[in-house]
Enzyme design. Structure first.
Site, PDB file in Angstrom:
ATOM      1  N   TYR A  64       0.822  -1.218   0.000  1.00  0.00           N
ATOM      2  CA  TYR A  64       0.000   0.000   0.000  1.00  0.00           C
ATOM      3  C   TYR A  64       0.854   1.266   0.000  1.00  0.00           C
ATOM      4  O   TYR A  64       0.346   2.340  -0.306  1.00  0.00           O
ATOM      5  CB  TYR A  64      -0.956   0.016   1.202  1.00  0.00           C
ATOM      6  CG  TYR A  64      -2.349  -0.484   0.860  1.00  0.00           C
ATOM      7  CD1 TYR A  64      -2.616  -1.126  -0.344  1.00  0.00           C
ATOM      8  CD2 TYR A  64      -3.393  -0.311   1.747  1.00  0.00           C
ATOM      9  CE1 TYR A  64      -3.885  -1.582  -0.650  1.00  0.00           C
ATOM     10  CE2 TYR A  64      -4.672  -0.768   1.451  1.00  0.00           C
ATOM     11  CZ  TYR A  64      -4.915  -1.404   0.251  1.00  0.00           C
ATOM     12  OH  TYR A  64      -6.180  -1.857  -0.038  1.00  0.00           O
ATOM     13  N   LYS A 120       6.015 -14.144   5.154  1.00  0.00           N
ATOM     14  CA  LYS A 120       6.787 -14.924   4.190  1.00  0.00           C
ATOM     15  C   LYS A 120       8.267 -14.670   4.472  1.00  0.00           C
ATOM     16  O   LYS A 120       9.070 -14.387   3.590  1.00  0.00           O
ATOM     17  CB  LYS A 120       6.379 -14.487   2.771  1.00  0.00           C
ATOM     18  CG  LYS A 120       6.878 -15.359   1.662  1.00  0.00           C
ATOM     19  CD  LYS A 120       6.209 -16.706   1.583  1.00  0.00           C
ATOM     20  CE  LYS A 120       6.834 -17.543   0.482  1.00  0.00           C
ATOM     21  NZ  LYS A 120       6.551 -18.975   0.588  1.00  0.00           N
TER      22      LYS A 120
END
Ligand code: NAP
Length: 528
Positions: free
Chosen positions: A279, A346
């Site tokens: 974002y 991740k």
């Protein structure tokens, strides 16, 4: 110009050699509201003490003369409601009439004149003369009066249909649950197409001011403007108010068609970081001068190996941004009696961004909530009574939510992981139609339907209002009105069990009766 994949886009910079767009994160100072009556801890049902109905500027409150009361009511009403000239004719007439009344009142009661600011006749809208007060935020807590003023954006397309239905449900539920002691004073503010048509601005400053001033708002879906101007109204709202946590509860309602055998086992609340990561990411188009310059810099300076002509993406993630999100998730878990918070990352591949999220998450759990949380690795066999902090790698988490959903309760994730997980989890319990959402910062919150405007159904009283209704339930829970939130969820569950549902559910539920948006709302109210 490269967009993001959620239909809304981020605030970050996207370069295609010609275009640069940059989002700004500026939490505006809140205008101060009313010193008020109820301090809720949010874990318990609110205790209502007697109301101090008065002006919000700290002036001395006059005893409750009917005339003075009327004038004070108008002060609130006018100061809050005049959001965007010109309003519909009826509203303007109402505003003018209210001004006349308030002036007449002050002529009759000259002794109260200094106590009130007289509303100036301005074009605007007035729904009613109500006695609402502002929600406040003090020492990390919402302070909620029994008649809070809550701004709403009805939304574009089907927005007015679902908002009308939702408001009926909210008002009826609040009235029923509180025995008439509590009431929402709804304040319409403009955004989207309606704002553009009325005032030539997709997101008027007056709307942002009203939400800042009243702190908590709810909105329907907004059309994303095409071809310039503001990129996404939703993103703009989140950025300007620094609403850093996107909260998505995902639970099953009995009777909703689901692809899973035991969809009721999934009951999670996802906290997705709402400002950073993609974002506020930066992207450069393949072959563009910016991408080539970055590749050149990284190759020469750090010996990086990047194939020439590659596109470049940068995703910033900070310790500050990650920790405040994880802290909010832990606070919620403690408040709501939830058993665990799982950090989804991740970090095995992106060690410093996603890996950082994991490390900073455990750190804030240890340093700020050390006596109330415990890392999964330290739990042993027994139940410690503490909130367990776990972490899972993103791909494994997708599998876990399908295979062992009951092991997960609160999830904290960076922006992109949280985006993907939210929709996947919603699909497990029957899709996005009933998925609510809230964007919450420190002292500001905007709750919203998660679907779009579905323009082809606009004005048909047809679509499902469930998403905005459950977003309202989230709002009430955030404000400490847990009894209202629970009753709304009960009502919605009851309507679905009665198999009187809108078209989207009816077409998937054999034997169900299809009802209109408004009839569905009535059915919810019957089951509250
Ligand atoms: P959409 O409005 O979500 O509509 C896609 C389909 O989803 C509809 O055709 C309908 O499916 C179903 N649907 C949506 N809302 C529903 C409801 N309340 N009840 C039942 N079914 C519903 O997505 P879109 O057509 O891609 O986007 C339209 C506009 O909304 C765009 O301007 C977009 O930018 C904007 N948007 C806004 C938000 C937001 O404000 N949060 C979010 C997403 C999109 P069927 O056709 O199968 O009946």
């Amino acid at each position: 110009m490269v967009g993001l994949n959620d239909g809304e886009g981020g605030s970050g910079v996207r370069h295609d050699s010609n275009t640069t767009r940059r989002g700004a994160v500026t939490a505006g100072a809140a205008s101060r509201g009313v010193g008020t009556a109820v301090d809720t801890t949010r874990s318990t049902a609110p205790v209502i003490s007697s109301q101090k109905h008065g002006p919000s500027d700290g002036s001395v409150w006059w005893p409750p003369l009917p005339a003075a009361w009327c004038a004070a009511s108008w002060w609130h009403t006018s100061s809050a409601r005049v959001v965007a000239p010109p309003g519909p004719a009826a509203s303007q007439q109402a505003a003018a009439s209210a001004n006349r009344i308030s002036r007449r009142v002050l002529r009759i009661t000259p002794s109260v004149r200094p106590l009130f600011r007289l509303a100036q006749p301005r074009p605007g809208r007035v729904d009613c003369l109500a006695m609402g007060e502002r929600v406040e935020y003090r020492d990390g807590r919402w302070v909620v009066p029994s008649h809070p003023i809550i701004p709403f954006i009805e939304g574009d397309g089907t927005g007015p249909d679902i908002w009308r239905a939702a408001r009926r449900v909210f008002d009826a539920t609040v009235r029923k649950v509180s025995g008439g002691k509590r009431q929402i004073d709804w304040l319409e503010v403009l955004a989207g197409e309606k704002a553009f048509k009325q005032v030539g601005n997709w997101l008027p400053e007056a709307t942002l001011d009203a939400i800042r001033g009243h702190r908590v708002a709810i909105k329907g879906p907004l059309t994303t403007p095409v071809g310039g101007g503001i990129r996404s109204l939703n993103v703009a709202l989140r950025q300007v108010l620094d609403l850093y946590a996107c909260i998505r509860p995902v639970r099953y309602f009995e009777g909703v068609p689901s692809p899973m055998r035991e969809p009721q086992k999934l009951d999670v609340v996802i906290f997705r970081e709402n400002i950073e990561d993609v974002y506020s990411g930066i992207e450069y188009r393949a072959g563009g001068p910016e991408a080539d310059a970055v590749i050149g810099f990284l190759t020469e300076r750090f010996g990086a190996k990047i194939r020439p002509g590659s596109a470049i993406g940068i995703k910033p993630m900070s310790k500050f941004g990650s920790q405040r999100l994880v802290a909010k998730a832990i606070e919620y878990a403690l408040r709501a009696g939830r058993r665990s918070v799982t950090l989804v990352h991740k970090g095995n591949i992106m060690k410093f961004t996603e890996g950082g999220f994991r490390e900073w998450g455990y750190e804030v759990a240890r340093e700020r909530f050390g006596t109330k949380t415990i890392p999964e690795a330290d739990t042993g066999d027994g139940d410690t009574g503490k909130v367990i902090i776990k972490d899972r790698i993103t791909d494994a988490m997708f599998a876990q939510l399908v295979l062992r959903p009951e092991e997960y309760s609160v999830i904290a994730a960076p922006n992109l992981n949280g985006d993907l997980l939210s929709d996947a989890a919603a699909a497990q319990v029957g899709g996005l139609g009933l998925a609510p959402g809230g964007n919450v910062g420190d002292g500001y919150a905007v709750f919203e339907a998660t679907h779009g405007t579905a323009p082809k159904y606009a004005g048909q009283d047809k679509v499902n209002p469930g998403s905005v209704i459950l977003s309202g339930a989230m709002m009430f829970e955030e404000l400490g009105w847990d009894d209202v939130a629970t009753a709304i969820a009960r009502g919605l569950g009851g309507a679905i069990r009665a198999r009187r549902v809108t078209y989207d559910l009816a077409r998937l539920m054999p034997g169900a009766t299809e009802v209109s948006t408004s009839a569905f709302a009535e059915c919810i109210i019957e089951h509250v």
